[in-house]
Design a protein around this motif. Structure first.
Motif, short mmCIF file in Angstrom:
data_model
loop_
_atom_site.label_atom_id
_atom_site.label_comp_id
_atom_site.label_asym_id
_atom_site.label_seq_id
_atom_site.Cartn_x
_atom_site.Cartn_y
_atom_site.Cartn_z
N MET A 174 0.81 -1.20 0.00
CA MET A 174 0.00 0.00 0.00
C MET A 174 0.86 1.26 0.00
SD MET A 174 -3.08 -1.25 -0.08
CE MET A 174 -4.01 0.24 0.10
N ASN A 175 2.14 1.12 0.25
CA ASN A 175 3.00 2.30 0.23
C ASN A 175 4.06 2.25 -0.86
OD1 ASN A 175 4.63 0.37 1.39
ND2 ASN A 175 5.63 1.82 2.75
N GLU A 176 3.94 1.29 -1.77
CA GLU A 176 4.91 1.16 -2.85
C GLU A 176 4.17 0.93 -4.17
OE1 GLU A 176 8.12 1.66 -4.60
OE2 GLU A 176 8.29 1.60 -2.43
N PRO A 177 3.84 2.00 -4.89
CA PRO A 177 3.09 1.86 -6.14
C PRO A 177 3.76 0.95 -7.16
CG PRO A 177 3.21 4.15 -5.47
CD PRO A 177 4.12 3.38 -4.55
N SER A 178 5.07 0.81 -7.09
CA SER A 178 5.76 -0.05 -8.06
C SER A 178 5.37 -1.52 -7.88
CB SER A 178 7.27 0.11 -7.94
OG SER A 178 7.73 -0.31 -6.68
N SER A 179 4.88 -1.89 -6.70
CA SER A 179 4.43 -3.27 -6.49
C SER A 179 3.21 -3.58 -7.36
CB SER A 179 4.07 -3.51 -5.02
OG SER A 179 5.20 -3.37 -4.21
N LEU A 180 2.27 -2.65 -7.42
CA LEU A 180 1.10 -2.84 -8.28
C LEU A 180 1.53 -2.84 -9.75
CD1 LEU A 180 -1.91 -3.23 -8.73
CD2 LEU A 180 -2.18 -0.73 -8.57
N ALA A 181 2.46 -1.99 -10.10
CA ALA A 181 2.96 -1.96 -11.48
C ALA A 181 3.60 -3.31 -11.84
CB ALA A 181 3.97 -0.83 -11.65
N ALA A 182 4.35 -3.89 -10.91
CA ALA A 182 4.97 -5.19 -11.16
C ALA A 182 3.91 -6.28 -11.31
CB ALA A 182 5.94 -5.54 -10.04
N LEU A 183 2.86 -6.21 -10.49
CA LEU A 183 1.78 -7.19 -10.59
C LEU A 183 1.06 -7.05 -11.93
CD1 LEU A 183 0.01 -9.41 -9.37
CD2 LEU A 183 -1.36 -7.60 -8.29
N ARG A 184 0.79 -5.82 -12.33
CA ARG A 184 0.14 -5.58 -13.63
C ARG A 184 0.99 -6.15 -14.77
NH1 ARG A 184 -1.86 0.67 -12.88
NH2 ARG A 184 -3.82 0.17 -11.84
N GLU A 185 2.29 -5.94 -14.70
CA GLU A 185 3.20 -6.45 -15.73
C GLU A 185 3.16 -7.98 -15.76
OE1 GLU A 185 6.07 -6.60 -18.73
OE2 GLU A 185 4.84 -4.94 -18.04
N TRP A 186 3.21 -8.61 -14.60
CA TRP A 186 3.18 -10.06 -14.51
C TRP A 186 1.88 -10.61 -15.10
CZ3 TRP A 186 0.11 -13.56 -11.77
CH2 TRP A 186 0.56 -14.89 -11.78
N VAL A 187 0.76 -9.98 -14.74
CA VAL A 187 -0.55 -10.43 -15.23
C VAL A 187 -0.64 -10.27 -16.75
CG1 VAL A 187 -3.02 -9.86 -15.24
CG2 VAL A 187 -1.82 -10.15 -13.07
N SER A 188 -0.01 -9.25 -17.29
CA SER A 188 -0.08 -9.03 -18.74
C SER A 188 0.63 -10.15 -19.52
CB SER A 188 0.51 -7.67 -19.12
OG SER A 188 1.91 -7.66 -18.99
N HIS A 189 1.50 -10.90 -18.86
CA HIS A 189 2.25 -11.98 -19.52
C HIS A 189 1.85 -13.37 -19.01
CE1 HIS A 189 4.82 -9.04 -21.39
NE2 HIS A 189 5.09 -8.51 -20.21
#
Length: 113
Positions: free
Chosen positions: A1-16
Motif C-alpha cells: 500500500m505504500n509502494e506503487p511499483s508493487s502494483l505496477a509489477a503485478l500488472r506487468e506479470w498479469v499481462s504476460h
C-alpha cells in the motif's frame, strides 16, 4: 500500500500470464496502516483508548500507529486513498480478490472493516 511499483509489477506479470489457469487469485495490499484516512485508524484508536480505560485523553504515537503516519504515495497529487482505490478497481476488473493487511501490527489488522 505504500509502494506503487508493487502494483505496477503485478500488472506487468498479469499481462504476460494467463491468470485464468488459477483457481484462486488474491492481491494483498500490505501496510494499510500507512493509508491516511483509512477507517481502521479510528477503530484502532478507539480500541487503544478502551484498553487504557480512558486514561489517555488523546491518541499518542507511543500507543501505536497514528493516522498522521499515513502519507501520500506519489506526492500531493495522488493521495494514498487514490492508490488504494486504483488497486481495488484493477483487482475487480481482473477478478482478483483484494485484501488489505497490516502485517507489522496484528492489532491494527484486526480493526479493518
Amino acid at each position: 500500500m505504500n509502494e506503487p511499483s508493487s502494483l505496477a509489477a503485478l500488472r506487468e506479470w498479469v499481462s504476460h500470464t494467463d491468470i485464468q489457469n488459477f483457481e484462486i487469485l488474491l492481491c494483498i495490499g500490505n501496510k494499510v496502516d500507512l493509508v491516511s484516512g483509512h477507517p481502521a485508524h479510528a477503530e484502532y484508536r478507539r480500541r487503544l483508548l478502551k484498553l487504557e480505560d480512558s486514561a489517555v485523553d488523546s491518541y499518542s504515537e507511543e500507543y501505536g500507529i497514528s493516522e498522521s503516519e499515513g502519507t501520500s504515495l506519489l506526492g500531493d497529487e495522488a493521495p494514498a486513498w487514490d492508490i488504494r482505490r486504483s488497486c481495488l478497481e484493477w483487482c475487480t476488473d481482473h477478478n482478483i480478490e483484494f485484501i488489505e493487511a497490516c502485517a507489522s501490527n496484528a492489532d491494527f489488522d484486526k480493526c479493518k472493516t
